[in-house]
Design an enzyme around this catalytic site. Structure first.
Site, PDB file in Angstrom:
ATOM      1  N   HIS B  31       0.834  -1.196   0.000  1.00  0.00           N
ATOM      2  CA  HIS B  31       0.000   0.000   0.000  1.00  0.00           C
ATOM      3  C   HIS B  31       0.872   1.251   0.000  1.00  0.00           C
ATOM      4  O   HIS B  31       1.226   1.766   1.066  1.00  0.00           O
ATOM      5  CB  HIS B  31      -0.905  -0.013   1.235  1.00  0.00           C
ATOM      6  CG  HIS B  31      -1.811  -1.208   1.303  1.00  0.00           C
ATOM      7  ND1 HIS B  31      -1.373  -2.460   1.656  1.00  0.00           N
ATOM      8  CD2 HIS B  31      -3.134  -1.344   1.042  1.00  0.00           C
ATOM      9  CE1 HIS B  31      -2.381  -3.321   1.617  1.00  0.00           C
ATOM     10  NE2 HIS B  31      -3.463  -2.680   1.252  1.00  0.00           N
ATOM     11  N   ASP B 161      -9.047   7.151   7.322  1.00  0.00           N
ATOM     12  CA  ASP B 161     -10.504   7.130   7.182  1.00  0.00           C
ATOM     13  C   ASP B 161     -11.078   5.779   7.566  1.00  0.00           C
ATOM     14  O   ASP B 161     -12.141   5.697   8.187  1.00  0.00           O
ATOM     15  CB  ASP B 161     -10.894   7.462   5.733  1.00  0.00           C
ATOM     16  CG  ASP B 161     -10.655   8.927   5.386  1.00  0.00           C
ATOM     17  OD1 ASP B 161     -11.208   9.786   6.092  1.00  0.00           O
ATOM     18  OD2 ASP B 161      -9.919   9.203   4.432  1.00  0.00           O
ATOM     19  N   ASN B 191      -7.378  11.783   3.925  1.00  0.00           N
ATOM     20  CA  ASN B 191      -7.064  11.838   2.486  1.00  0.00           C
ATOM     21  C   ASN B 191      -8.267  11.580   1.587  1.00  0.00           C
ATOM     22  O   ASN B 191      -8.151  11.574   0.361  1.00  0.00           O
ATOM     23  CB  ASN B 191      -5.896  10.907   2.139  1.00  0.00           C
ATOM     24  CG  ASN B 191      -6.243   9.441   2.321  1.00  0.00           C
ATOM     25  OD1 ASN B 191      -7.385   9.029   2.181  1.00  0.00           O
ATOM     26  ND2 ASN B 191      -5.238   8.638   2.643  1.00  0.00           N
ATOM     27  N   HIS B 268      -4.102   3.201  -3.395  1.00  0.00           N
ATOM     28  CA  HIS B 268      -4.228   2.764  -2.000  1.00  0.00           C
ATOM     29  C   HIS B 268      -3.475   1.465  -1.753  1.00  0.00           C
ATOM     30  O   HIS B 268      -2.663   1.387  -0.833  1.00  0.00           O
ATOM     31  CB  HIS B 268      -5.707   2.577  -1.636  1.00  0.00           C
ATOM     32  CG  HIS B 268      -5.910   1.845  -0.356  1.00  0.00           C
ATOM     33  ND1 HIS B 268      -5.992   2.478   0.859  1.00  0.00           N
ATOM     34  CD2 HIS B 268      -6.029   0.516  -0.096  1.00  0.00           C
ATOM     35  CE1 HIS B 268      -6.145   1.573   1.811  1.00  0.00           C
ATOM     36  NE2 HIS B 268      -6.175   0.377   1.269  1.00  0.00           N
ATOM     37  N   GLU B 416     -17.221  -3.402  24.450  1.00  0.00           N
ATOM     38  CA  GLU B 416     -16.424  -4.625  24.541  1.00  0.00           C
ATOM     39  C   GLU B 416     -15.229  -4.607  23.603  1.00  0.00           C
ATOM     40  O   GLU B 416     -14.124  -5.022  23.983  1.00  0.00           O
ATOM     41  CB  GLU B 416     -17.295  -5.853  24.243  1.00  0.00           C
ATOM     42  CG  GLU B 416     -18.453  -6.073  25.209  1.00  0.00           C
ATOM     43  CD  GLU B 416     -19.693  -5.281  24.833  1.00  0.00           C
ATOM     44  OE1 GLU B 416     -19.694  -4.610  23.765  1.00  0.00           O
ATOM     45  OE2 GLU B 416     -20.670  -5.311  25.613  1.00  0.00           O
ATOM     46  N   ASP B 475     -32.211 -14.631  30.352  1.00  0.00           N
ATOM     47  CA  ASP B 475     -31.906 -13.673  29.282  1.00  0.00           C
ATOM     48  C   ASP B 475     -32.080 -14.287  27.896  1.00  0.00           C
ATOM     49  O   ASP B 475     -32.239 -13.565  26.916  1.00  0.00           O
ATOM     50  CB  ASP B 475     -30.495 -13.101  29.443  1.00  0.00           C
ATOM     51  CG  ASP B 475     -30.431 -11.987  30.486  1.00  0.00           C
ATOM     52  OD1 ASP B 475     -31.492 -11.443  30.840  1.00  0.00           O
ATOM     53  OD2 ASP B 475     -29.317 -11.673  30.945  1.00  0.00           O
ATOM     54  N   HIS B 479     -28.208 -14.243  24.821  1.00  0.00           N
ATOM     55  CA  HIS B 479     -27.207 -14.102  25.881  1.00  0.00           C
ATOM     56  C   HIS B 479     -26.574 -15.430  26.278  1.00  0.00           C
ATOM     57  O   HIS B 479     -25.724 -15.460  27.171  1.00  0.00           O
ATOM     58  CB  HIS B 479     -27.854 -13.464  27.119  1.00  0.00           C
ATOM     59  CG  HIS B 479     -28.094 -11.981  26.973  1.00  0.00           C
ATOM     60  ND1 HIS B 479     -28.826 -11.456  25.943  1.00  0.00           N
ATOM     61  CD2 HIS B 479     -27.684 -10.912  27.717  1.00  0.00           C
ATOM     62  CE1 HIS B 479     -28.869 -10.129  26.066  1.00  0.00           C
ATOM     63  NE2 HIS B 479     -28.176  -9.784  27.130  1.00  0.00           N
TER      64      HIS B 479
END
Lengths: 670, 670
Positions: B31, B161, B191, B268, B416, B475, B479
């Site tokens: 890159h 980005d 950019n 890129h 998390e 739950d 869960h």
């Protein structure tokens, strides 16, 4: 009686609150705090705005309601009961959180009619909401006519502090702002409490400013506990802004009405207890017994049944007139809603012979997607910023952008997790759309919670995952899946398919599309590198998960089992072993999930118990392969992280060569 | 020659650019775009601000540099080479992305000295940076004295980005703003290009405003290509603001200098090609051969060696004087840096007998954490807003908050994923800290990419995961982990331990702490529900992963293998089967990972090949268990999603009962 002391509105709101309080108390489990605090906004929303038909929860043009803060499920069950949905009776509410009840701990769309999406894992719901709103925008742009709007509904989401802390909600909100989804309205229950206490301990950012930065229309209702007029005005104002999604921050008190527990974490996720309930009843002047809803409140809320029937009936007229004028579009639209596929849709899927040029399966995937897109207008999706690596673009189709919602190429940005939940939302719009989301296989780790929810909540999303092994090459171990296939195969109700060549890629898509229409997700794993087209590979074989690709005369001495890019190694190794007089079978196993679903006789025909000498070959972890290779078999696998080098070098160095497969087979043969 | 036509600064900056261009071209992979665009900011940062000692990359008080946009790895390798790190020579750069080179595709701290953390999966690096800055703030608050600042460095991050689109970066930035981490400085390479093209296709939010909303100090360098003075001023201004992290948006041109490819996605992630390189050389007036760095540039950049030696030498003096005055603190600090544990640390871990009260293993975990925290000042961590469910609070210790950085209880918020990467950053601060992060086991799905990176990048984090099965109860399936344990066990170099009782919990922590000091992560899975303390359970047994808990005389007819909360079912089932005259062994298998690491003789002693009748019992997926139960065994498991009901009901309904274990054993016995 209470009727004398409180308004009809308060009677309704307190009915919601006490249904939650009483259900949680009876279950000795659940989350009363959110329903008590969010009851006013939920009441106003459902009383003044929500267009649903309780007696036909799947009426197409209904407004979608998502409780992203899914732990507050009793809020949603109370609303469904009060509005007259048959799925939630007062008896069901008394069975809150009990075995096989229709009122499980968190809202589950596959259990309770009227629940649109499954929430609880925080942040998923708001991202599902973005997907629902995108589905609406897409269908509206595609099918509506100036004289007949057959697609025209809002998506409302209630989310909490927890949702707003999760990264997925930020990704989804940024994307929704980018797309300018004007019919998405989120009510943020700003109660300043999460499980660890005041949000001051961890979450002191300016949420409204952040949503403004995303390009949302942002409003604030300062007294969400009592100012019903302000809530109503905010929602009306939100509807009036059509070029941006709206976030209404509604400041509330968690557990409103509980003298000692409101505004504390103590009421977030635990029953109030008999004493505090008594005090709360007294405080809110609530003279009704547990689960007793005053008739005035119930009668008022149940007007939703009549409103809903009328709304659907009006829509039916609109649709009838649409159908009369636009027969072709109406037929397509009706087919979408029916979940049926057009006749012969799978005929477009190509098959190949060994003479055809070897290509990466991701390239075959591109071909399938494009051929399918031509016959399946419901196919819509894209990549998390890897469009030209994943090869997921529908050629000749425009980009799904603000004001260009009729297009089907979605640029999700580098937002894998939101992409997952957005696809699920589009699938659960239940309008026949087949969403697909793509990234590198390794980055399923970023969106795993959404992939799991696709499997749990019966969202027929298709996950298109490329660069599926160390064959990925130079990007190195951060980008090379090792344990990824195993970790995905372990998810119940997710079909993982890793095809070996062009024909098997067609088979993979045949399964994926059929799965999608049956509301089941499929994950497809494709190679970055070129692969030869194999003799004997078949679409039919893929549908069975595993099949005999190459066989010997009589009972084989050894079976080589390959998947994806390693299947051709097995074929060549088998040729060499056969030349040396060995009796070898090659099994192509693109999907262990599908193979496990076959009957015992078929499985025995492919992998006879008597043939205990087996070698699996997959450029991934051996985890899970012992089920197929048994105790005497060997896995040609990679049980460490990969390395940065050209893909062919990686494969060779880590033992994915014909020579190593042959050597391993000989070792097993002894 | 170029010297005449460009300044020394430009010479250095173009040296960075062309090292990247030439290395990518030679590798035909990589890159170049980011290094070419970000070279000016990187040059200014490293030339004017970075305090590192190239000849001692692990010098404690160095500034930490993180390239969160890890695909631009050649930027970092160029900087390391130019600054004089021995880990990256010009020959190494010529081996960019090749097998066993020190210059892999993405920066890997475990390969290349001078690389602090492993980046590439987007957004991880900025979150690691938050962890690095937290580690600095913590150690500074704890050990610095008014007359001796032994901990005093900055953490600099370059992100792009892509990083800013990822949810994890939002979580981490929100938390950094909350904490007011003044010594964290992020340079955002704005950019406007990502892989799919202009960020206009997916990412049009106002990033600066968003960071302001998080509570950051935000600056903007409008011409990041040429205005070096503005870059320098911005970094200086950032350092001057000590109560907030700073985000400097530096607007640049991706692939700066390439006439036809700059400012396009084409540059890129692909080599420029010979023609475009020639045009770029001409455009930037670069007359040097590939990999040829002008002496003036190299000499200037290599001044970093002298500066670094001086900085370390000065610090050594500060530390010597600190040690003279504050012997006790210095001794503790030196022990931390040494990665050694204090003698007898593990003596605090309790053991239990069957007479001791049965408790949930999460409760035993709390005991262990608190006892260890008393003897291990390096233990620091907390929960993602589930402190009192995960039971991870260190009692009597304060909260890690803005201005209270000496404290060890971290409230990560419902974040998390960021928690995972932050813990990794703290571990990779390489100052001896042992970070731990906690949530419900199911929500490892939200942080899986960070858990994987802990295993890959040798970050000794401890993952404390509670509510580890359908025993979680009400739950419901959102869960309740099913496939979660399997999916984690499949990750290379991650030790997963699921202890059966109090003593095994102590064993689990003994392993986890030792692992942490050896830079390896451990994931601990604990029950929500009470479990009896078992006769024969042992710390020693846990360290071997699997061991004989109950045995019979002679060769067993059947082996029952249990983990965690199901081990006691095996014990009771064995009693019943023994009473019926069967010869039964019970193996406790808290960690298949550790068991697999034992030698063949030990494994054979526990699971003799001759005993083919085996039953595994784990309230989770059977995926992976066939390796231990073989082809004749059975798994008592749950291969579907769970359900909402009280935990005991769920366990019973899904077959996790003594009766079902007995019945399954009899079926296997035939």
């Amino acid at each position: 009686m209470a009727v004398a002391t409180q308004s009809l509105e308060q009677l309704c709101i307190n009915s919601i609150r006490f249904l939650a309080v009483d259900a949680v108390e009876k279950a000795k489990s659940g989350h009363p705090g959110l329903p008590m605090g969010a009851a006013p906004m939920a009441f106003v929303l459902w009383d003044k705005f929500m267009r649903v038909n309780p007696k036909n929860p799947q009426w197409f043009n209904r407004d979608r309601f998502v409780l992203s803060a899914g732990h507050g499920s009793m809020l949603q069950y109370a609303l469904l009961y009060l509005a007259g949905f048959d799925s939630v009776t007062i008896e069901d509410i008394k069975q809150f959180r009990q075995w096989e009840s229709s009122t499980p701990g968190h809202p589950e769309n596959f259990i309770t009619a009227g629940v649109e999406v499954t929430t609880g894992p925080l942040g998923q719901g708001i991202a599902n909401g973005v997907g629902l709103a995108m589905a609406e925008a897409h269908l509206a742009a595609k099918y509506n006519k100036p004289d007949a709007k057959i697609v025209d509904h809002y998506t409302y989401v209630i989310l909490g502090d927890g949702c707003n802390m999760e990264g997925i909600s930020g990704e989804a909100a940024s994307f929704a702002g980018h797309l300018g989804l004007g019919k998405l309205i989120a009510l943020y229950d700003d109660n300043h409490i999460s499980i660890d206490g005041s949000t001051d301990v961890a979450f002191t950012e300016d949420v409204s400013k952040r949503f403004e930065a995303y390009g949302w229309h942002v409003l604030h209702v300062k007294d969400g506990n009592n100012d019903l007029a302000a809530i109503e005005k905010a929602i009306a104002d939100a509807k009036a802004v059509t070029d941006k999604p709206t976030m209404i921050k509604v400041t509330t008190t968690i557990g409103y009405g509980s003298p000692n527990k409101q505004n504390t974490a103590g009421i977030h996720g635990a029953a109030l207890g008999a004493d505090e309930i008594a005090l709360t009843r007294s405080n809110l002047k609530w003279e009704y017994a547990p689960f007793d809803v005053p008739a005035d409140a119930l009668n008022h809320m149940r007007k939703a049944v009549e409103r809903g029937a009328k709304a659907e009936s009006e829509w039916n007229q609109v649709f009838a007139s649409y159908k009369a004028k636009y027969a072709k579009e109406a037929a397509e639209f009706e087919r979408l809603l029916s979940s049926k596929l057009p006749d012969g849709w799978d005929k477009v899927l190509p098959t190949y012979t060994p003479e055809d040029k070897g290509l990466p399966t991701r390239k075959h995937s591109e071909t399938c997607l494009n051929k399918l897109a031509a016959v399946l207008p419901e196919l819509i999706g894209g990549s998390a910023d890897l469009t030209h690596s994943n090869l997921t673009e529908i050629k000749g189709e425009g980009d799904f952008q603000k004001g260009q919602y009729q297009n089907r190429n979605v640029h999700f940005g580098v937002r894998e997790h939101a992409m997952g939940a957005i696809c699920n939302g589009m699938a659960l719009h239940n309008s026949g759309l087949i969403p697909y989301g793509a990234t590198f296989l390794i980055f399923t780790d970023y969106m795993r919670a959404a992939i799991r929810l696709s499997a749990l909540s019966l969202a027929g999303s298709i996950w298109v995952m490329t660069h599926d092994s160390i064959g990925q090459g130079e990007d190195g171990p951060t980008h090379q899946p090792i344990e990824t296939l195993a970790s995905l195969r372990a998810i119940p109700n997710l079909t993982v398919i890793r095809p070996a060549d062009g024909t098997e890629t067609s088979g993979a898509y045949k399964v994926a599309i059929a799965n999608a229409k049956a509301n089941n997700p499929t994950l497809l794993a494709f190679s970055r590198q070129n692969l030869p087209n194999l003799a004997g590979s078949s679409i039919e074989g893929v549908t069975k998960g595993g099949y005999i690709l190459v066989d010997c005369q009589g009972t084989p001495e050894i079976i080589l089992i390959g998947t994806g890019s390693e299947t051709n190694l097995c074929v060549t190794a088998a040729e060499k072993l056969t030349a040396e007089g060995k009796k070898v079978r090659v099994v192509s196993m693109p999907s262990t999930d599908l193979f496990d679903e076959q009957n015992a006789a078929y499985r025995e025909s492919v992998l006879p118990k008597a043939v205990t000498k087996r070698v699996s070959v997959e450029a991934a972890s051996s985890f899970g392969w012992h089920k197929y290779i048994g105790t005497e078999g060997e896995a040609v696998s990679i049980d460490r992280f990969g390395a940065s080098a050209p893909g062919a070098v990686c494969l060779e160095k880590f033992g994915f060569s014909v020579e190593n497969v042959v050597a391993t087979a000989k070792k097993v043969l002894g």
